[in-house]
Each structure stands twice: as structure tokens, then as C-alpha cells.
Design an enzyme around this catalytic site. Structure first.
Site, mmCIF file in Angstrom:
data_model
loop_
_atom_site.group_PDB
_atom_site.id
_atom_site.type_symbol
_atom_site.label_atom_id
_atom_site.label_comp_id
_atom_site.label_asym_id
_atom_site.label_seq_id
_atom_site.Cartn_x
_atom_site.Cartn_y
_atom_site.Cartn_z
ATOM 1 N N LYS A 42 -14.530 17.969 3.645
ATOM 2 C CA LYS A 42 -15.543 17.285 2.815
ATOM 3 C C LYS A 42 -15.011 16.048 2.123
ATOM 4 O O LYS A 42 -15.763 15.099 1.882
ATOM 5 C CB LYS A 42 -16.155 18.243 1.789
ATOM 6 C CG LYS A 42 -15.158 18.972 0.911
ATOM 7 C CD LYS A 42 -14.858 20.337 1.435
ATOM 8 C CE LYS A 42 -13.508 20.820 0.965
ATOM 9 N NZ LYS A 42 -13.226 22.175 1.354
ATOM 10 N N VAL A 92 -20.034 21.370 3.812
ATOM 11 C CA VAL A 92 -20.824 21.638 2.599
ATOM 12 C C VAL A 92 -21.365 23.059 2.659
ATOM 13 O O VAL A 92 -22.115 23.411 3.573
ATOM 14 C CB VAL A 92 -22.017 20.657 2.471
ATOM 15 C CG1 VAL A 92 -22.729 20.873 1.142
ATOM 16 C CG2 VAL A 92 -21.555 19.213 2.598
ATOM 17 N N ILE A 143 -22.842 28.475 5.087
ATOM 18 C CA ILE A 143 -24.312 28.323 4.930
ATOM 19 C C ILE A 143 -24.824 27.230 5.880
ATOM 20 O O ILE A 143 -24.278 26.131 5.889
ATOM 21 C CB ILE A 143 -24.676 27.920 3.480
ATOM 22 C CG1 ILE A 143 -24.179 28.969 2.483
ATOM 23 C CG2 ILE A 143 -26.186 27.720 3.334
ATOM 24 C CD1 ILE A 143 -24.401 28.578 1.032
ATOM 25 N N GLY A 146 -7.053 32.812 -0.509
ATOM 26 C CA GLY A 146 -7.245 31.707 0.447
ATOM 27 C C GLY A 146 -8.507 30.912 0.205
ATOM 28 O O GLY A 146 -8.927 30.132 1.057
ATOM 29 N N ASP A 177 -14.397 18.905 -5.691
ATOM 30 C CA ASP A 177 -14.876 19.468 -4.425
ATOM 31 C C ASP A 177 -16.410 19.492 -4.401
ATOM 32 O O ASP A 177 -17.033 19.136 -3.397
ATOM 33 C CB ASP A 177 -14.289 20.887 -4.262
ATOM 34 C CG ASP A 177 -14.669 21.521 -2.947
ATOM 35 O OD1 ASP A 177 -14.260 20.998 -1.900
ATOM 36 O OD2 ASP A 177 -15.391 22.538 -2.965
ATOM 37 N N LYS A 190 -19.194 17.449 -1.967
ATOM 38 C CA LYS A 190 -20.272 18.124 -1.225
ATOM 39 C C LYS A 190 -21.648 17.618 -1.657
ATOM 40 O O LYS A 190 -22.558 17.515 -0.832
ATOM 41 C CB LYS A 190 -20.140 19.638 -1.412
ATOM 42 C CG LYS A 190 -18.864 20.194 -0.754
ATOM 43 C CD LYS A 190 -18.564 21.599 -1.214
ATOM 44 C CE LYS A 190 -17.329 22.166 -0.534
ATOM 45 N NZ LYS A 190 -16.909 23.458 -1.087
HETATM 46 N N1 HSE Z 1 -11.941 25.359 -1.850
HETATM 47 C C1 HSE Z 1 -13.274 25.304 -1.338
HETATM 48 C C2 HSE Z 1 -14.128 26.297 -2.101
HETATM 49 C C3 HSE Z 1 -13.248 25.639 0.114
HETATM 50 O O1 HSE Z 1 -13.568 27.078 -2.861
HETATM 51 O O2 HSE Z 1 -15.338 26.298 -1.974
HETATM 52 C C4 HSE Z 1 -14.529 25.395 0.830
HETATM 53 O O3 HSE Z 1 -14.941 24.068 0.739
#
Ligand code: HSE
Length: 397
Positions: free
Chosen positions: A94, A121, A125, A176, A190, A194
């Protein structure tokens, strides 16, 4: 279709497993992974592993390059090189898509190939495809979403267990979910990426992540804040939202409070939630796993299957222009600070409850500006928006 995967981290290995493991999919004859691009020290670990990108670029059998390296470079250059060598590209990255979507799309067009990014994004989903589908008929004027699995996992687990932020962040990293640099997850970058991508498609414009877009994350949230919100029957989520009216739009990422009956309050663990409002479809919402190996890999493989089936996605030129204006919507906010908030906002209706303040009817730009100013005196300051439909425990007093 022959596929080359760039990267063998959590998501890259998920793609490899889905395509190679016949227990996980029904299409082994249709798709096969020919190469996995890895760092030189890993090359000997698997016969598919290569560290020379030219091998992939110059192999005419390779139809699709799956970019899951993450980060801006070398990902950007490698995507452009793949497109210029006539390879379709799908990516979950992204950060690179949010900054280069228009350019990638143009280069893909010039070279007669496709650039798809469903997994970038909302992870698993099917959001982009459905956003594009809604746009075949509707104008979309509003998008909002819980678009980061890590921050949702952190807030949800803190709410369920009362544990500290640091402990729960560590667990999210071990699972993870988190980015290598957790600030992308917890400071809102993040979600900003998105939301930019979603807005680009929804409004057919190009909004680049950057300082002019408002964002405030969850780095400063404490278990005491969670307890305080719970006492008032409120649940906190890190939300991105944008609203467009005429020639302007707003754009913000900020902690937001919901009552337990609201749909956003029920998004648990690493799940994401995202919704739009369109002229004829009205409100349309989705939820599912927004991070993790298989949900993200699933969305990447869906893009590959779209390429194989020649399912062409909606064409956008990203050329419409709107001005950014975060002063148009007034909302109620809760701020926790030891700094002198009241003197900064003499003309507002403010109620004080210990270190917590409720401010009625303030615009998004103003509250972010004031919090940024106060954060030089109070580095741990935290605030949250009270969502429109939420019961407001202070005002009703
Ligand atoms: N680090 C991101 C999250 C991964 O926690 O949503 C997926 O984009």
C-alpha cells in the site's frame, strides 16, 4: 499462468503455499510459480529462489509479477521494470501504491498490461473490486474504515484484557500482523496509505500521503484511557474517513469512539472494516481479516485469477481535482491531557472530568491543530472523536 513472486516474507510465502498446495486451491493446472525473488543469502533454500531480477524480467513465460517486498524502494523500480517488460503486476504494497498509483496505471496502459492491488487495502476484504463495482453506477461521497489489523488487534485486546499498550503491541508483532516499523500501524500512516488509495479510486483523483492529511494514531493510548471509555460505554477504534462535497473533501485518520451496538465497535482482533456511501447503493460495508499471511495472499491470488479470466477492472484516470478542507465537519471530541487545553479553546463548550475534557462541536482541523500544539507540553496527550451516532455521555448529563 506463470508467476514470479518478489519477496518471501509472511505474504509472499502465503501466495506460494496457496498456489502450490492442492489442498488449498482447485487450480493447480492454471497457475504455477516459476520464481521467487529473494535476498542472495536465501537463494540456496529452494529451487524456485533467485536473486537476479533480470532472469524474471527476461523470461517471456512469466505473465505476472507479484510484488510483496513492501516499502518504497526497490519495490517501485521493480514494479515499473516489470510493467515495462510486459508483465502484469499485482501487489499488496500500500505504501508504494498510494504514492505511485497514477504512474503505475499509466505505465501498465502504455505496455498493454494490468496493475492490480486488491490486497493493498483491507487485506482479504474484496474492497477495491466492490468499490469499483459501485462506481460503475454511483457517485461515492464518503468512505470510512478500520483499515489496520494491528491497531485494531491492539485496541480490541486492550479493551478485552485491560493489558498495557506495549505488551499488546509486542504480541501483534509476534503474530505477524505488524509492519516492520510499528509506527506505520500505530501512528496512522498505514491507514493513511489505504484511505488515499480508496479515495483515489472513489473520487477519480490522486491524493498523496503526506503531512497535509490529518492523522493521529494510538501510540499514546493507555489502559487507563480504555478503562475510562469503558466506564462511559464507549469502544475506541482507529478510523480513517473521507467525505466529499462539491469541489472539496476532508480526510482524517484518528481514534474514534463507538457505543457497543454500532457495527464498528464489533470489529474484533485483526479484522478490518470498510464502507462507502453511494448515490443509489446507499451505505455499503464490508469486514474481514485485514492482515496476516493467508487473507492477504488470498486477495493477491484473486487478482491473479482476474488476470487469467481477463476480468478487466474499472478504468480511472485519477485526473479530477478537489481541494482538501478539514474545517467543514464539526464533531465532539474527548481529549486526555495534563496541558492547559481550556485556554487554547476559549470559545468552545468544554466539560472537564479530571484530565479528560469533552469538547462539543469542533472541526477536525482545529482539534488536530490544538492537540499538536499541546503535545510540546504533554507528549502523552491522547484524543478521540465521538462518532456521530454514539451516545454522548457528557452532553446528555
Ligand atoms: N500491518 C498491516 C495491518 C498489514 O496491520 O493491517 C496489512 O496491511
Amino acid at each position: 499462468m506463470k508467476i514470479a513472486i518478489l519477496g518471501h516474507g509472511t505474504v509472499g510465502s502465503g501466495v506460494l503455499k496457496i498456489i502450490q498446495d492442492s489442498a488449498l486451491h482447485p487450480f493447480e493446472k492454471d497457475l504455477s510459480v516459476k520464481y521467487v525473488f529473494v535476498r542472495p543469502e536465501k537463494v540456496d533454500q529452494n529451487e524456485l529462489f533467485v536473486d537476479d531480477y533480470a532472469t524474471i524480467l527476461n523470461d517471456e513465460e512469466v505473465d505476472v509479477v507479484v510484488e510483496v517486498l513492501g516499502g518504497l524502494e526497490p519495490a517501485k523500480t521493480m514494479i515499473i521494470d516489470a510493467l515495462k517488460h510486459g508483465k502484469n503486476v499485482v501487489t499488496a504494497n500500500k505504501a508504494v501504491v498510494a504514492r505511485n498509483l497514477k504512474e503505475f496505471d499509466e505505465i501498465a496502459e502504455e505496455n498493454g498490461v494490468k496493475f492490480y492491488f486488491e490486497s493493498a487495502v483491507g487485506g482479504g476484504i474484496p474492497w477495491i473490486i466492490n468499490l469499483e463495482r459501485a462506481l460503475r453506477i454511483d457517485q461515492i461521497d464518503s468512505i470510512h474504515g478500520i483499515l489496520n489489523g494491528t491497531s485494531n488487534y491492539i485496541l480490541d485486546t486492550m479493551t478485552k484484557t485491560g493489558q498495557s499498550f506495549d505488551k499488546v503491541l509486542k504480541d501483534a508483532q509476534d503474530l505477524g500482523y505488524a509492519e516492520a516499523d510499528p509506527s506505520a500501524d500505530i501512528d496512522g500512516y498505514d491507514i493513511e496509505n489505504k484511505l488515499c488509495i480508496s479515495v483515489d479510486i472513489a473520487y477519480n483523483t490522486f491524493v498523496k500521503p503526506g503531512d497535509h492529511l490529518l492523522k493521529f494514531g494510538i501510540r499514546n493510548i493507555t489502559d487507563e484511557d480504555i478503562k475510562y471509555f469503558k466506564k462511559h460505554n464507549l469502544i475506541v477504534k482507529l478510523l480513517g474517513r473521507s467525505f466529499k462535497k462539491n469541489n472539496s473533501f476532508n480526510f482524517v485518520v484518528e481514534p474514534t469512539l463507538y457505543t457497543p451496538g454500532q457495527i464498528e465497535a464489533g470489529i474484533h482482533d485483526n479484522y478490518n472494516f470498510v464502507g462507502l456511501r453511494g448515490t443509489t447503493i446507499g451505505k455499503l460495508t464490508f469486514n474481514g481479516q485485514g492482515a496476516g499471511e493467508f487473507p492477504t495472499a488470498h486477495a493477491l491470488v484473486q487478482d491473479i485469477l482476474d488476470l487469467k479470466a481477463n476480468n478487466v477492472h474499472l478504468k480511472r484516470d485519477f485526473n479530477e481535482e478537489f481541494s482538501l478542507d478539514n474545517t467543514t465537519k464539526k464533531k465532539n471530541y474527548v481529549v486526555r491531557t495534563s496541558a492547559d487545553l481550556e485556554s487554547k479553546l476559549p470559545d468552545y463548550d468544554i466539560q472537564k472530568d479530571g484530565n479528560y475534557y469533552h469538547i462539543a462541536e469542533i472541526d477536525t482541523q482545529k482539534i488536530h491543530d490544538v492537540v499538536n500544539e499541546l503535545s510540546s507540553d504533554d507528549k502523552g496527550i491522547f484524543f478521540a472523536c465521538i462518532s456521530g451516532g454514539a451516545y454522548n455521555p457528557w452532553i446528555e448529563k
